[in-house]
Scaffold this motif. Structure first.
Motif, PDB file in Angstrom:
ATOM      1  N   LYS A   1       0.829  -1.201   0.000  1.00 33.15           N
ATOM      2  CA  LYS A   1       0.000   0.000   0.000  1.00 33.15           C
ATOM      3  C   LYS A   1       0.868   1.259   0.000  1.00 33.15           C
ATOM      4  O   LYS A   1       1.907   1.306   0.649  1.00 33.15           O
TER       5      LYS A   1
ATOM      6  N   ASN B   1      -7.476   1.400   1.293  1.00 30.55           N
ATOM      7  CA  ASN B   1      -6.577   1.314   0.134  1.00 30.55           C
ATOM      8  C   ASN B   1      -5.163   1.805   0.387  1.00 30.55           C
ATOM      9  O   ASN B   1      -4.282   1.589  -0.447  1.00 30.55           O
ATOM     10  N   TYR B   2      -4.944   2.482   1.517  1.00 26.21           N
ATOM     11  CA  TYR B   2      -3.636   3.090   1.775  1.00 26.21           C
ATOM     12  C   TYR B   2      -3.196   2.839   3.212  1.00 26.21           C
ATOM     13  O   TYR B   2      -4.012   2.606   4.095  1.00 26.21           O
TER      14      TYR B   2
END
Length: 125
Positions: A2, A25-26
């Protein structure tokens, strides 16, 4: 792996909101002021920084100025957050080296697009 995003904001609610929204997502790290973020950056290099402007100790302008003077973070993309929508605020951020400026309260979809634009500049959405 990520991409890493550093969020710098003194408002806990904004930190939690951004962390909640982006962490799927991060890899998100939240820090509550510019001074602490500067210390964190001595040992860490994020792919993107999202910073508030109005913070105690070190405001977003000073933080952005320091960021641009450091070798490792000189070109790290920065999205500035502010409760102020005046163009003079945006222009000041751009002149100090910010890539984007988002007014609070912000639309999560717009934030998502700005994050993608700055993390993956060669991809079209």
């Amino acid at each position: 792996m990520k991409k890493k995003i550093l969020v710098v904001d003194d408002e806990l609610s904004i930190c939690l909101l951004l962390e909640n929204f982006l962490s799927e997502n991060y890899d998100v790290t939240t820090i509550r002021d510019g001074f602490e973020a500067s210390l964190w950056l001595e040992d860490n290099i994020p792919d993107l920084i999202i910073s508030d402007i109005q913070m105690p100790q070190m405001d977003g302008y000073e933080f952005l100025t320091k960021l641009r003077k450091r070798g490792f973070t000189k070109h790290t993309p920065v999205i500035m957050l502010s409760g102020k929508s005046e163009s003079k605020e945006r222009i000041k951020c751009y002149r100090l080296g910010a890539q984007d400026y988002l007014t609070k309260p912000f639309n999560p979809e717009e934030l998502d697009e700005l994050v993608k634009k700055n993390l993956y500049p060669t991809l079209s959405h």
